[in-house]
Motif scaffolding. Sequence first.
Motif, PDB file in Angstrom:
ATOM      1  N   ASP A 318      21.343  22.024 -29.014  1.00  7.36           N
ATOM      2  CA  ASP A 318      22.449  22.886 -28.598  1.00  7.36           C
ATOM      3  C   ASP A 318      23.312  22.199 -27.546  1.00  7.36           C
ATOM      4  OD1 ASP A 318      21.677  24.894 -30.285  1.00  7.36           O
ATOM      5  OD2 ASP A 318      20.560  26.006 -28.765  1.00  7.36           O
ATOM      6  N   MET A 319      24.631  22.170 -27.786  1.00  8.70           N
ATOM      7  CA  MET A 319      25.559  21.635 -26.793  1.00  8.70           C
ATOM      8  C   MET A 319      25.624  22.599 -25.614  1.00  8.70           C
ATOM      9  SD  MET A 319      29.620  20.660 -27.127  1.00  8.70           S
ATOM     10  CE  MET A 319      29.371  19.700 -28.623  1.00  8.70           C
ATOM     11  N   GLN A 320      25.403  22.043 -24.411  1.00  9.68           N
ATOM     12  CA  GLN A 320      25.377  22.859 -23.207  1.00  9.68           C
ATOM     13  C   GLN A 320      26.623  22.690 -22.346  1.00  9.68           C
ATOM     14  OE1 GLN A 320      22.922  24.920 -22.720  1.00  9.68           O
ATOM     15  NE2 GLN A 320      21.197  24.176 -23.909  1.00  9.68           N
ATOM     16  N   SER A 321      27.234  21.509 -22.393  1.00 15.00           N
ATOM     17  CA  SER A 321      28.375  21.262 -21.502  1.00 15.00           C
ATOM     18  C   SER A 321      29.290  20.187 -22.055  1.00 15.00           C
ATOM     19  CB  SER A 321      27.878  20.850 -20.111  1.00 15.00           C
ATOM     20  OG  SER A 321      27.140  19.637 -20.177  1.00 15.00           O
ATOM     21  N   ILE A 322      30.508  20.165 -21.506  1.00 17.91           N
ATOM     22  CA  ILE A 322      31.510  19.138 -21.813  1.00 17.91           C
ATOM     23  C   ILE A 322      31.953  18.547 -20.484  1.00 17.91           C
ATOM     24  CG2 ILE A 322      33.761  18.661 -22.851  1.00 17.91           C
ATOM     25  CD1 ILE A 322      33.346  21.151 -24.617  1.00 17.91           C
ATOM     26  N   VAL A 323      31.892  17.223 -20.375  1.00 19.55           N
ATOM     27  CA  VAL A 323      32.211  16.546 -19.119  1.00 19.55           C
ATOM     28  C   VAL A 323      33.551  15.822 -19.262  1.00 19.55           C
ATOM     29  CG1 VAL A 323      31.413  14.943 -17.352  1.00 19.55           C
ATOM     30  CG2 VAL A 323      29.743  16.221 -18.727  1.00 19.55           C
ATOM     31  N   PHE A 324      34.471  16.116 -18.330  1.00 15.26           N
ATOM     32  CA  PHE A 324      35.804  15.499 -18.328  1.00 15.26           C
ATOM     33  C   PHE A 324      35.800  14.285 -17.402  1.00 15.26           C
ATOM     34  CE2 PHE A 324      36.455  19.661 -19.991  1.00 15.26           C
ATOM     35  CZ  PHE A 324      37.571  19.598 -20.807  1.00 15.26           C
TER      36      PHE A 324
END
Length: 551
Positions: A318-324
Motif C-alpha cells: 500500500d502506498m502511504q506517502s508521496i515525497v516532493f
Amino acid sequence: MHGRSFVAVSVAGGLALVYAVLVPVACVAEDVATAEQPATPTGAATPSPSPAVPSPSPANAAPPVTPAPSQTEAAAPAADPVIAGIRSKLADAALRKGADPADLAALDTFYAGRSGPPVWVTPMGFSARAQATIDEIGKADDWGLSASAFQLPPAGILPKTVDDQAVAEIKLQLAVLKYARFARGGRVNPSSLSNILDLDPPIRDPKIVLAEISVSPDPGSYLQSLHPKHEQFQNLRRALLKARGGDGTSKPASERDIQKIVINMERWRWMPENLGKIYVQDNVPEYMLYVVKDGKVIHSDKIVVGLLRYATPVFSADMQSIVFNPEWTVPPTIVRENLMPNLRGGGWFGGSSILSEHGLKVKYNGRIVDAGSVNWSSVNMANIAFVQAPGPTNVLGKLKFVYPNKHMVYMHDTIKRGLFKPTMRAEGHNCIRMEKPSQLAQILLAEDKGWDTKKVQDLLDKGYDSAVNLDHPIPVHTTYFTAVADADGKVTSFPDVYALDGKLAPIVAGKAVASATTDDDADTPTGSVPAARSKPPKENVAGQIQGLFGD
C-alpha cells in the motif's frame, strides 16, 4: 345391600377383564421392543429385564443415578455406517499418500463432526450432485488447469460395501480440495520459482470449502466460482478456449502460444482477490504503469525497471506517502557493490572523492560528518548512511512514491530522461522510474485529498523533502504478466525480461517444481536486457554509478 354387592362384583369383574386383556398386550409389546434391540456385543454383560410393574420406592429414597456418557461417545456423534467407515479409512496410509496435509486435516475434522449421510455417495453409487462435481473437475483444462492432475473415482462406480462407499467419498473429496487449491494459485509456491516473486496466493481454507460445497445446490458452479474473477483472467480464459479451437470459430493455436496464456492465467491466481477501488499497477515485462479506478484505466505511463541482476521484485503493498523533492539515501546494494570497494581501497578516484563527485554526504547515526574523518576499514556500516540532497542533480528527481516493503523498493522520478526512448527499458537497480511522475501525483492526491493541480505544483516548486501522507493508502501491484488479452480473446505478448516463463511452464504442464533461484542464476531470455555477472572493477566505479544514478 344387594345393589352394592352387584356393583362391587361388576367392578371387580370388569377390572379382571381389563387386566386379562392388557397383560397379553403388554407382554406382546415387551416382546416386540426386545426384538428391536441390537444384539449385545461379544464380551458385554447381558442386562437384566426390567419388571413389568416397578416396585414402589420409599418416600425418602435417592433418585437413580444415570451413568455419564464416556469420552469416546462425546467426541464422535453416532454416525451413518458410511461416515464411520470414512473415519476409519482416513487413517489408511495408501489413501493419504500424496495428499495435501491441510486437506487431510480438514477431512478428519469434517467427518469427525458429521453424523448424517455422506456428501457424495449412496448405496446405488454417486449422487447427481457428485456426478456434476466429477464432470466439472473433468473440465479443468478449460480453466487453465490440467484434468489429469486430479485422481477422480469412476463416475459410474457401484460400491458393493460400506468400505467401498467410504473410499469413493474420500477420493472425490480429495479431488475437490485439490481443485479448490489449484484454482486459487496453490499449484506452486511462487517464491519457489524465483526469489523476486513475493506473492501470497489467496488459497481458500479447505475446511471452508468442505462446509460450502457440502450444502451447495450446484457444486459445479461452486467450483467455477473459485477461479479468479479479475477481468483479465476471464479475458485470458476466453483466449485459451479460442486458442484451442473451443469457440467453434478459430483454428487451434500453437502449443507455445497456449502455454503462454496458461502461464499468465496462473499468475492471476496469485493476485489479491480485491485489487482496490483505485490502484496502481506496474507491469514489469510491459515497462508500463497503469492507474485503475473502478476497473477502468484512468492513467498510463512508461516506466524503467531494474536490470536482470537487480530485478524489480513482484509484490503488492500500500502506498502511504508521496515525497516532493526528496532526499536520496543510497540503497544497501549500491553501497556494498559500488561505494565501499572504492572507499576502502582508494581506487582510481582516491577513496572518498567518489562521494563529492556525486554530491553524496555521509551521515553517522543521523548526523552529517566529514567523510575523511571516517575509518572506512573498521567503521560499523549499520551506523552509516549516504545521502544526496534535493536538487537538479538528485537521482530521484522531484518525486518519490513510498509503499513500504521489505525490498526497499519505491517509484520515483529520474533526471535521465533518455531512458524512456527505447522500447525495452531495463536499467540500473530495482526501483521503478517513471516518465510522468507529476501527473501520477496529481491524480492520486486529487483522489485521496481532493487537491487541485496548483497545490501539487506549488509543492513541486517549493517543497524540500516534503512528505504528504495519504489519508487512504492506495494499493500498488508490481506484476509480471507476459501476456494480456482483450474482451475478444486477442492476445498481446511482452518479452520475458527476467526469464520467469520458463520456470513456470513445467508447473502448469504438471511436471516437477523448480527450485528457487536468484536472478544471477537465471538464463538471459530472448529479448531481455543482459546483466553483468560480476562486480564492476574498481577503476570503473564512477562510470558504474553514473550509469546507475544520473546523466
